[in-house]
Write an enzyme that holds these catalytic residues in place. Structure first.
Site, mmCIF file in Angstrom:
data_model
loop_
_atom_site.group_PDB
_atom_site.id
_atom_site.type_symbol
_atom_site.label_atom_id
_atom_site.label_comp_id
_atom_site.label_asym_id
_atom_site.label_seq_id
_atom_site.Cartn_x
_atom_site.Cartn_y
_atom_site.Cartn_z
ATOM 1 C CG HIS A 81 -2.033 -1.049 1.116
ATOM 2 N ND1 HIS A 81 -3.235 -0.833 0.468
ATOM 3 C CD2 HIS A 81 -2.079 -2.318 1.576
ATOM 4 C CE1 HIS A 81 -3.976 -1.931 0.550
ATOM 5 N NE2 HIS A 81 -3.294 -2.844 1.205
ATOM 6 C CG ASP A 136 -3.362 -3.837 4.721
ATOM 7 O OD1 ASP A 136 -2.375 -3.116 4.951
ATOM 8 O OD2 ASP A 136 -4.357 -3.435 4.073
ATOM 9 C CD GLU A 137 -5.783 -5.797 1.054
ATOM 10 O OE1 GLU A 137 -6.861 -6.312 0.743
ATOM 11 O OE2 GLU A 137 -5.563 -4.581 0.956
ATOM 12 C CB CYS A 138 2.580 -7.555 1.624
ATOM 13 S SG CYS A 138 2.481 -6.106 2.679
ATOM 14 C CD GLU A 176 -3.171 -9.250 6.095
ATOM 15 O OE1 GLU A 176 -3.555 -8.668 7.137
ATOM 16 O OE2 GLU A 176 -3.489 -8.882 4.943
#
Ligand code: TNX
Length: 510
Positions: free
Chosen positions: A225, A306-308, A339
């Site tokens: 992000h 998050d969301e890597c 995460e």
């Protein structure tokens, strides 16, 4: 009593309330509001706005605010009888919450404004009662943030998590890294205008929140992000990783494929990363987190995680371990999305924020549990119940990835202590309802997405568990929320008139 079987219109519902048989307390022009100076001044303002009465102490009747030594943090008690009302607070927050309950209790009948003869004893179930606003996907000016603080504080929420950075923009001006706002704050999603807060704006938000007993938890989301970081400082960022998932989102929502160095205005996630094996990245973290720590009086710094999706697990772990250490060395408690629990050596006191979906058999998530194993706690934000950016009706605005439409009833029907296997009530710091803003442009959009579902989060975070309170049912909650509708309307809140709620009309006596 016109409706003896109904619960009083209180949200979140208090720990205990007893209605006495005696006459109610009557408010009139001249009623005095006395005691603790801050609380009585705030209460006089609130009651004047609510009733239009002049509460100047020239007539009969006293409402008194008192600090008392006993009780849980943030607790308060109200004793209301015909001859007076006493609100006793364990601390200033307790007095503030007593005042809010008073505001929901006053009602109008044929004889004017009154409070029922009653005893209330109340304290929160969880110490962290949060709401998140994403100011990165769409920038929201200080006035809008303040309005959101007023609304959240009014429901006894006490944390504002500000998601200050994302692929689409960096929203806090920092002396150490001026290019972040100079180059990477100009746009929002869909090519809408961007913006940023100066350090003075941020201090203004923090102070405004503190006056309403809310703590600001700022988030710089990393190592993913971070496309905006690469727009400002290209040497710190990896090239975008354009997966099939990114292409699907581009296909569904537009916005184009992310390109290095070009501001991103689409909705895709998971394609960006800081350079994890470059020491310059950690110099950057020391600068930006150091400045953030100095600007933030609250105990937590949220660093995302998050969301890597394009990052190897061992690289992700190395980054989160170093980043949580940097936060701890600054004297703050690191907070991350869940995460980061996969990284074996993050700081032991790191608080995890769980955002996954529920499953019918409960959630078995080792990453989430690992925060508890290290001796820390979790904040719970299950996306399919707490996410305020999801659609609440089939035809309404919002996203649907978190298991379709999140009705108001669904937002109310979950229990923190049984959400995740091996995570009990003592392992839970609290509950937070996030509002992501890919599709949320204006203050009116914020109201429409947040209300009424924010009230579910507030009641789940504050009120006793359903096993300990007869009012913790959907039937009672939906009816109580319906009776708050006229108050919300009077306060200028552009709430969604969800068809599930029996909204009272403004002229109905509560
Ligand atoms: C997932 S939940 C995200 C955000 C998006 C959101 C949209 C989480 C930690 N990350 O980046 O804005 O979905 O609903």
């Amino acid at each position: 009593m016109p409706h003896p079987t109904r619960d009083l219109p209180l949200v979140p519902y208090p720990r205990s309330i007893e209605i006495r048989s005696g006459e109610p307390f009557r408010l009139g022009d001249g009623t005095s509001v006395t005691g603790d100076a801050d609380a009585s001044a705030a209460a006089a303002r609130m009651l004047r706005a609510r009733t239009g009465l002049t509460l100047d102490g020239t007539g009969p009747g006293v409402i008194e605010f008192r600090l008392v030594a006993a009780g849980d943090p943030e607790s308060y008690a109200i004793e209301a009888q015909a001859d007076g009302v006493v609100i006793a607070g364990r601390d200033r927050a307790g007095l503030f919450y007593g005042m809010l309950t008073l505001g929901q209790l006053v009602a109008r009948d044929d004889d004017g404004w009154s409070l029922p003869a009653a005893s209330v004893a109340d304290a929160p179930r969880f110490g962290y009662r949060g709401v998140m606003l994403d100011v990165a996907r769409h920038f929201h000016p200080v006035e809008t943030v303040k309005a959101f603080i007023d609304r959240a504080a009014g429901l006894k929420l006490n944390v504002l998590h500000l998601h200050l950075t994302d692929d689409q923009g960096w929203r806090l001006d920092l002396r150490s890294r001026p290019e972040l706002t100079a180059r990477a704050s100009v746009t929002s999603c869909d090519g809408d205008p961007g913006g940023f807060y100066t350090a003075a704006d941020y201090a203004d938000i923090v102070a405004y929140a503190a006056e309403r007993h809310m703590t600001v938890v700022p988030e710089f989301d990393m190592p993913g992000h971070t496309h905006a970081v690469g727009v400002a400082y290209p040497e710190l960022a990896e090239a975008p990783v354009v997966t099939d998932h990114v292409l699907e989102v581009v296909h569904a929502f537009g916005g184009g494929i992310p390109a290095a160095g070009v501001p991103y205005t689409g909705l895709a996630v998971g394609f960006s990363s800081l350079r994890i094996h470059d020491e310059a990245t950690y110099d950057f973290l020391a600068d930006v987190l150091g400045e953030l720590a100095r600007l933030t009086p609250g105990p937590y710094l949220h660093i995302g995680g998050d969301e890597c999706l394009g990052t190897a697990p061992e690289d992700f772990a190395e980054f989160m371990e170093r980043a949580t250490r940097i936060v701890a060395d600054l004297g703050k408690i690191p907070m991350t999305w869940h995460e980061a629990g996969a990284a074996a050596r993050i700081c032991d006191d790191t608080v995890g924020q769980y955002w996954g979906l529920r499953t019918p058999d409960g959630i078995a998530d080792e990453r989430a549990r690992s925060f508890v194993r290290r001796g820390s706690q979790l904040v719970l934000s299950p996306a399919d119940t707490t996410y305020l950016d999801m659609k609440s009706t089939t035809d309404g605005p919002g996203l649907t990835w978190a298991d379709g439409v999140t009705t108001v009833e669904r937002s109310y029907a979950w229990e923190p202590a049984t959400l995740i296997e091996g995570v009990g009530a003592d392992d839970i710091l609290g509950v937070e309802a996030p509002l992501w803003t890919e599709l949320v442009r204006t203050a009116g959009d914020i109201d429409a997405m947040a209300f009424p579902r924010i009230a579910s989060a507030a009641e789940i975070a504050w009120s006793p568990a359903p096993t300990d309170s007869t009012a913790r049912t959907w039937a009672s909650f939906s009816e109580r929320v319906g009776r708050l509708g006229p108050l919300w309307a009077a306060a200028g809140i552009a709430f969604t008139r969800s068809p599930e709620i029996p909204w009272a009309d403004a002229s109905a006596a509560s």
